[in-house]
Design a protein around this motif. Structure first.
Motif, PDB file in Angstrom:
ATOM      1  N   GLY A  13     -13.367  -4.729  38.266  1.00 41.21           N
ATOM      2  CA  GLY A  13     -13.274  -5.973  37.298  1.00 41.21           C
ATOM      3  C   GLY A  13     -12.779  -5.432  35.828  1.00 41.21           C
ATOM      4  N   ILE A  14     -12.967  -6.195  35.288  1.00 36.06           N
ATOM      5  CA  ILE A  14     -12.626  -5.922  33.588  1.00 36.06           C
ATOM      6  C   ILE A  14     -13.216  -4.672  33.333  1.00 36.06           C
ATOM      7  CG2 ILE A  14     -12.603  -6.653  31.242  1.00 36.06           C
ATOM      8  CD1 ILE A  14     -12.292  -9.491  32.172  1.00 36.06           C
ATOM      9  N   SER A  15     -14.451  -4.716  33.244  1.00 35.95           N
ATOM     10  CA  SER A  15     -15.212  -3.687  32.826  1.00 35.95           C
ATOM     11  C   SER A  15     -14.959  -2.290  33.687  1.00 35.95           C
ATOM     12  CB  SER A  15     -16.818  -3.656  32.982  1.00 35.95           C
ATOM     13  OG  SER A  15     -17.613  -2.648  32.695  1.00 35.95           O
ATOM     14  N   GLY A  16     -14.687  -2.183  34.721  1.00 31.30           N
ATOM     15  CA  GLY A  16     -14.297  -0.879  35.460  1.00 31.30           C
ATOM     16  C   GLY A  16     -13.192  -0.567  35.043  1.00 31.30           C
ATOM     17  N   LEU A  17     -12.069  -1.500  35.234  1.00 26.65           N
ATOM     18  CA  LEU A  17     -10.577  -0.862  35.047  1.00 26.65           C
ATOM     19  C   LEU A  17     -10.467  -0.412  33.627  1.00 26.65           C
ATOM     20  CD1 LEU A  17      -8.890  -3.800  36.965  1.00 26.65           C
ATOM     21  CD2 LEU A  17      -9.219  -1.486  37.472  1.00 26.65           C
ATOM     22  N   ALA A  18     -11.290  -1.135  32.384  1.00 20.97           N
ATOM     23  CA  ALA A  18     -10.897  -0.779  31.501  1.00 20.97           C
ATOM     24  C   ALA A  18     -11.454   0.756  30.908  1.00 20.97           C
ATOM     25  CB  ALA A  18     -11.758  -1.560  30.193  1.00 20.97           C
ATOM     26  N   THR A  19     -12.599   0.683  31.619  1.00 18.52           N
ATOM     27  CA  THR A  19     -13.581   2.279  31.691  1.00 18.52           C
ATOM     28  C   THR A  19     -12.387   3.143  31.883  1.00 18.52           C
ATOM     29  OG1 THR A  19     -15.584   1.149  31.693  1.00 18.52           O
ATOM     30  CG2 THR A  19     -15.546   3.426  32.177  1.00 18.52           C
ATOM     31  N   VAL A 148     -20.580  12.188  37.871  1.00 19.91           N
ATOM     32  CA  VAL A 148     -20.589  11.086  37.019  1.00 19.91           C
ATOM     33  C   VAL A 148     -20.495   9.833  37.775  1.00 19.91           C
ATOM     34  CG1 VAL A 148     -20.095  10.085  34.683  1.00 19.91           C
ATOM     35  CG2 VAL A 148     -20.161  12.644  35.118  1.00 19.91           C
ATOM     36  N   LEU A 149     -21.707   8.887  37.436  1.00 20.49           N
ATOM     37  CA  LEU A 149     -21.581   7.454  38.140  1.00 20.49           C
ATOM     38  C   LEU A 149     -21.632   6.567  37.053  1.00 20.49           C
ATOM     39  CD1 LEU A 149     -21.321   5.624  40.563  1.00 20.49           C
ATOM     40  CD2 LEU A 149     -23.889   5.931  40.906  1.00 20.49           C
ATOM     41  N   ILE A 150     -20.676   5.380  36.890  1.00 19.78           N
ATOM     42  CA  ILE A 150     -20.772   4.412  36.138  1.00 19.78           C
ATOM     43  C   ILE A 150     -20.492   2.891  36.677  1.00 19.78           C
ATOM     44  CG2 ILE A 150     -19.371   3.463  33.939  1.00 19.78           C
ATOM     45  CD1 ILE A 150     -17.970   6.116  33.742  1.00 19.78           C
ATOM     46  N   GLY A 151     -21.619   2.196  36.538  1.00 24.49           N
ATOM     47  CA  GLY A 151     -22.004   1.167  36.998  1.00 24.49           C
ATOM     48  C   GLY A 151     -21.211  -0.108  36.200  1.00 24.49           C
ATOM     49  N   CYS A 152     -20.164  -0.559  36.929  1.00 22.68           N
ATOM     50  CA  CYS A 152     -19.468  -1.810  36.289  1.00 22.68           C
ATOM     51  C   CYS A 152     -19.339  -2.857  37.309  1.00 22.68           C
ATOM     52  CB  CYS A 152     -18.060  -1.414  35.869  1.00 22.68           C
ATOM     53  SG  CYS A 152     -17.709   0.324  34.772  1.00 22.68           S
ATOM     54  N   ASP A 153     -20.112  -3.107  38.029  1.00 25.30           N
ATOM     55  CA  ASP A 153     -20.302  -3.981  39.134  1.00 25.30           C
ATOM     56  C   ASP A 153     -21.041  -5.328  39.015  1.00 25.30           C
ATOM     57  OD1 ASP A 153     -22.423  -1.990  39.206  1.00 25.30           O
ATOM     58  OD2 ASP A 153     -22.784  -2.335  41.269  1.00 25.30           O
ATOM     59  N   GLY A 154     -20.937  -5.788  37.644  1.00 23.35           N
ATOM     60  CA  GLY A 154     -21.391  -7.214  37.473  1.00 23.35           C
ATOM     61  C   GLY A 154     -22.848  -7.360  37.618  1.00 23.35           C
ATOM     62  N   TRP A 155     -23.094  -8.555  37.298  1.00 21.21           N
ATOM     63  CA  TRP A 155     -24.759  -8.896  37.204  1.00 21.21           C
ATOM     64  C   TRP A 155     -25.560  -8.705  38.333  1.00 21.21           C
ATOM     65  CZ3 TRP A 155     -27.254 -12.096  40.658  1.00 21.21           C
ATOM     66  CH2 TRP A 155     -26.506 -12.990  41.474  1.00 21.21           C
ATOM     67  N   ASN A 156     -24.853  -8.596  39.598  1.00 22.05           N
ATOM     68  CA  ASN A 156     -25.847  -8.230  40.808  1.00 22.05           C
ATOM     69  C   ASN A 156     -25.232  -6.730  41.212  1.00 22.05           C
ATOM     70  OD1 ASN A 156     -27.275  -8.615  42.885  1.00 22.05           O
ATOM     71  ND2 ASN A 156     -25.809  -9.170  44.420  1.00 22.05           N
TER      72      ASN A 156
END
Length: 406
Positions: A13-19, A148-156
């Motif tokens: 989503g927005i967060s993952g693509l922006a990161t 390295v793991l970055i969680g940008c997968d929303g509220w759930n």
């Protein structure tokens, strides 16, 4: 199948693509895993204040997106049951509304095609027994090892659950969102209009001279709760029923809402004290951004902008931590696994420290706005008093925030 990547981002989503884009602009490669078969742009549209545009400019997509949006001049608040109104001027270029699809496209098209993998749903995360780096298991049977793991997968978020972060809370509110296009242009001007009427909020915000984003937010009855969240016709019927006392042009706008843009959902949030005190935003070489970290109500219009800020701040800190440097002879220093853990841990820790106060204040202000909007008279009074004490009545002060250079 098993594969290894240096940096894995869960959520496209927005967060993952922006990161991913922010990391790329710092010269760091990553791969984005999106569980759906295509990049989704659910939510119809997103308001973006000046703080969000600063982050978009750092990501290199601000100019492109400004061409797809209209600069709004003011916010008009109307309390219908009190016959009271207020106009808040927007600073120049301070507020625009974007189609989510335009924002997603701008971010995704700035990344290499091989950076994004769709149809890849992570269902479980475990530490590797030897290296302790995270190992991801997908629904499709793949095993993906990440340093390295970055969680940008929303509220759930599956990454948030792996870190032990508590489930977000749910407000009583339901919200319908939609977009309507007027082929001959609309007559709603260049103002963001919010109409409050007995615990219901209706808003209209122009995207450009032909497209309007609108929403209905209310406290539901038991009948409302049984309404389908996916059927566009039922969503339109419910929205028009809630707006039955509004002008005919408003009802017509809702009836003409683009079916693919319509959504009906509950509002989820993390409490301000959780945002301030939680120790589960980061562990070792794993961390969270966006809604996975700080999902909040829409009352400030800051969910998307805060996620963009996260991307800039996290990438800046990771790049500083991972900077390998060159020796006098020009050779690049190769980091051991233990050194990677140490450096990434320091970078993520600094990111969380830098973001915590910001997101806690946003969470608090959003929470207070909900109390004022939908609480009892006692809660309304408490919300107003705390809002005045902490924010001195400066309702748009949070939009002046600058997350800094990438």
């Amino acid at each position: 199948m098993e594969e290894i990547h240096d940096i894995v981002i869960v959520g496209g989503g927005i967060s993952g693509l922006a990161t991913a884009l922010a990391l790329q602009r710092k010269g760091i490669k990553s791969i984005v895993l999106e569980r759906h078969e295509t990049l989704r742009s659910s939510g119809a549209a997103i308001g973006m204040f000046i703080n969000g545009w600063r982050a978009l400019d750092e990501l290199g997509v601000g100019r492109r997106l400004r061409e797809k949006s209209l600069a709004l001049m003011e916010i008009q608040d109307v309390w219908i049951h009190k016959d009271v109104s207020r106009v808040t001027p927007c600073r120049k270029e301070g507020l625009r509304c974007l189609r989510r699809s335009d924002l997603i496209d701008a971010l995704a098209s700035s990344l290499p095609a091989e950076c994004i993998r769709v149809g890849c749903q992570v269902v479980r995360i475990e530490p590797d027994p030897l290296t302790l780096f995270p190992t991801l298991y997908t629904r499709e049977g793949e095993i993906i090892k990440a340093k390295v793991l970055i969680g940008c997968d929303g509220w759930n978020s599956v990454v948030a659950k792996c870190l032990g972060l508590a489930e977000p809370k749910t407000l009583r509110n339901l919200v319908i969102r939609g977009v309507t296009e007027f082929s001959k242009g609309h007559q709603f001007g260049d103002s963001f209009v919010r109409q409050f009427d007995d615990k219901m909020l209706f808003g209209m915000i122009p995207i450009d001279h032909q497209i309007i984003h609108w929403f209905v937010d209310w406290l539901p009855t038991s009948t409302d709760m049984e309404t389908s969240t996916r059927n566009p016709d039922m969503i339109k019927e419910l929205a028009t029923a809630k707006l039955r006392n509004h002008p005919p042009e408003t009802l017509e706008m809702v009836r003409n809402g683009e079916p693919d843009s319509l959504s009906l959902a509950r509002i989820r949030y993390r409490s301000p004290w959780d945002l301030l005190l939680s120790d589960a935003f980061h562990r070792s070489t794993t961390c969270l951004t966006g809604d996975a970290m700080h999902v909040m109500g829409p009352f400030l219009g800051q969910g998307g902008a805060a996620a963009l800020e996260d991307a800039v701040v996290l990438s800046r800190n990771l790049a500083m931590a991972l900077r390998k440097g060159e020796e006098d002879d020009g050779e690049v220093t190769v980091l051991s696994d233990e050194e990677i853990k140490r450096r990434v841990g320091l970078g993520m820790g600094e990111y969380v420290r830098e973001r915590r106060r910001r997101i806690a204040l946003l969470g608090l202000q959003s929470y207070l706005m909900d109390l004022i909007y939908s609480g009892s008279n006692v809660y309304k009074l408490v919300g107003l008093v705390v809002l005045m004490v902490f924010f001195r009545g400066e309702m748009l002060k949070h939009t002046e925030y600058d997350c800094g250079r990438l």
